[in-house]
Design an enzyme around this catalytic site. Structure first.
Site, mmCIF file in Angstrom:
data_model
loop_
_atom_site.group_PDB
_atom_site.id
_atom_site.type_symbol
_atom_site.label_atom_id
_atom_site.label_comp_id
_atom_site.label_asym_id
_atom_site.label_seq_id
_atom_site.Cartn_x
_atom_site.Cartn_y
_atom_site.Cartn_z
ATOM 1 C CE1 TYR A 32 154.991 -45.320 -9.477
ATOM 2 C CE2 TYR A 32 156.560 -45.623 -11.490
ATOM 3 C CZ TYR A 32 155.606 -45.900 -10.465
ATOM 4 O OH TYR A 32 155.690 -47.413 -10.344
ATOM 5 N NE ARG A 51 149.330 -44.980 -15.727
ATOM 6 C CZ ARG A 51 149.839 -46.428 -15.999
ATOM 7 N NH1 ARG A 51 149.099 -47.476 -16.028
ATOM 8 N NH2 ARG A 51 151.172 -46.091 -16.140
ATOM 9 N NE ARG A 99 158.355 -37.880 9.051
ATOM 10 C CZ ARG A 99 157.507 -38.262 9.698
ATOM 11 N NH1 ARG A 99 157.010 -37.489 10.695
ATOM 12 N NH2 ARG A 99 156.916 -39.469 9.560
ATOM 13 C CG HIS A 101 151.424 -37.963 9.118
ATOM 14 N ND1 HIS A 101 152.734 -37.584 9.955
ATOM 15 C CD2 HIS A 101 151.605 -38.985 8.842
ATOM 16 C CE1 HIS A 101 153.196 -38.868 10.054
ATOM 17 N NE2 HIS A 101 152.561 -39.569 9.402
ATOM 18 C CE LYS A 146 153.558 -45.926 -13.409
ATOM 19 N NZ LYS A 146 153.867 -47.565 -12.985
ATOM 20 C CD GLU A 178 148.449 -54.323 -10.011
ATOM 21 O OE1 GLU A 178 148.520 -53.890 -11.283
ATOM 22 O OE2 GLU A 178 148.348 -53.503 -9.161
ATOM 23 C CG LEU A 202 148.707 -48.742 -12.591
ATOM 24 C CD1 LEU A 202 148.372 -47.505 -11.823
ATOM 25 C CD2 LEU A 202 150.182 -48.946 -12.995
HETATM 26 C C1 PLP Z 1 151.713 -52.449 -10.031
HETATM 27 C C2 PLP Z 1 151.656 -52.277 -11.664
HETATM 28 N N1 PLP Z 1 150.755 -53.037 -12.244
HETATM 29 C C3 PLP Z 1 150.752 -52.838 -13.541
HETATM 30 C C4 PLP Z 1 151.816 -52.148 -14.341
HETATM 31 C C5 PLP Z 1 151.993 -51.886 -15.798
HETATM 32 O O1 PLP Z 1 151.356 -50.583 -16.180
HETATM 33 P P1 PLP Z 1 151.863 -50.130 -17.361
HETATM 34 O O2 PLP Z 1 151.421 -51.111 -18.550
HETATM 35 O O3 PLP Z 1 151.115 -48.760 -17.516
HETATM 36 O O4 PLP Z 1 153.252 -49.761 -17.403
HETATM 37 C C6 PLP Z 1 152.894 -51.573 -13.417
HETATM 38 C C7 PLP Z 1 153.781 -50.679 -14.066
HETATM 39 O O5 PLP Z 1 154.720 -50.138 -13.572
HETATM 40 C C8 PLP Z 1 152.627 -51.482 -12.264
HETATM 41 O O6 PLP Z 1 153.659 -51.128 -11.507
#
Ligand code: PLP
Length: 284
Positions: A32, A51, A99, A101, A146, A178, A202
């Protein structure tokens, strides 16, 4: 009636019929993006689309529509939904199949949905700063994707809420990775540190933009991991993401930071606000 995107068409939200056999339900098998809209303009949309396709490719989901057409559909959605300030959420699942896997064979078409949400910019919090709590990062090892499988992030955010905080800052063996939905940064002796863009975080679009803007402005920004001890000894701390922009952190658990929001955080906020103003024609 609220509008939504469903496999290339803009429809009323209640017309969407998602099958119970969508792999998003069974396995969280999808990817997403969340794109910010300011004054009716999409901010950094190309980077988000890039991305999205990268996330899909990493997990073997084929998005048949090309990125330009896909983005045009999101712009159309934004228009039909009359979105001025808020976000566009877009999700691509591996598709609908009983369903089981393994990936469906033969492959089925990816299921695409998108919807909008009105949201104000968090000006008060961006000015005053927020609190965070440090927790162990218990997520999987593909945090660069993501993925819609967000249980680890949901549990991390809930811990923040229960601690009366805005965000959880996660660590693995004492190394800060993070936030639950943001990237984490510290400033020490005028240098900004953030975890490198590997499989443990991410690579936020906001992160990438603020690094670029900051470096162009002469700020020393190092993509070098830092420890929880460094976090507590930092001069400034902030988190960043699409909806929170650059959010100063003025307290981590019991530790309060002195001069807050700190000067480098404020400079980066100003650079990002000016960039938003330029790209989206917004007045801050
Ligand atoms: C785990 C995580 N890290 C970092 C970010 C920040 O990413 P972005 O700046 O692309 O929103 C997000 C955004 O949802 C996230 O879910």
């Amino acid at each position: 009636m609220e509008k939504a995107l469903w496999n290339g068409k803009i429809v009323n939200k209640d017309e969407i019929k998602i099958s119970i056999d969508d792999r998003a339900f069974h396995f969280g098998d999808g990817v997403y993006e969340v794109i910010r809209v300011y004054e009716g303009e999409l901010y950094l949309a190309e980077a988000h689309m890039k991305r999205l396709y990268q996330s899909a490719e990493k997990v073997g989901i084929r998005i048949e529509v090309n990125p330009d057409t896909f983005l045009e559909q999101l712009v159309q959605l934004k228009e039909e939904a009359n979105l001025i300030d808020g976000t566009i959420y877009v999700q691509v699942s591996r598709g609908v199949s009983p369903r089981n896997h393994p990936f469906p064979t033969p492959a089925v078409a990816a299921e695409i949905v998108g919807f909008t949400k009105g949201a104000k910019r968090p000006f008060e919090q961006m000015k005053a700063g927020v609190k965070a709590t440090v927790i162990e990062d218990t997520r999987w090892l593909h945090c660069d994707i993501k993925s819609i499988s967000l249980l680890g992030n949901v549990l991390a955010k809930q811990k923040a809420v229960e601690a009366g905080c805005f965000e959880s800052i996660q660590h693995r063996d004492g190394v800060v990775t993070e936030g639950s939905s943001t990237n984490a940064f510290i400033v020490k002796n005028n240098t900004v540190y953030t975890h490198p863009a590997d499989h443990l975080i991410l690579n936020g679009i906001t992160r990438q933009r603020l690094i670029e803007l900051g470096r162009n402005h002469g700020i020393d920004i190092q993509e070098v991991a830092f420890s929880t001890e460094d976090l507590l000894n930092a001069d400034e701390v902030f988190v960043a993401g699409t909806t929170v922009e650059i959010m100063p952190v003025i307290q981590v658990d019991d530790k309060k930071y002195g001069d807050n929001p700190g000067p480098i955080t404020q400079t980066l906020q100003r650079l990002l606000h000016e960039d938003i103003e330029k790209v989206a024609g917004v007045r801050n």
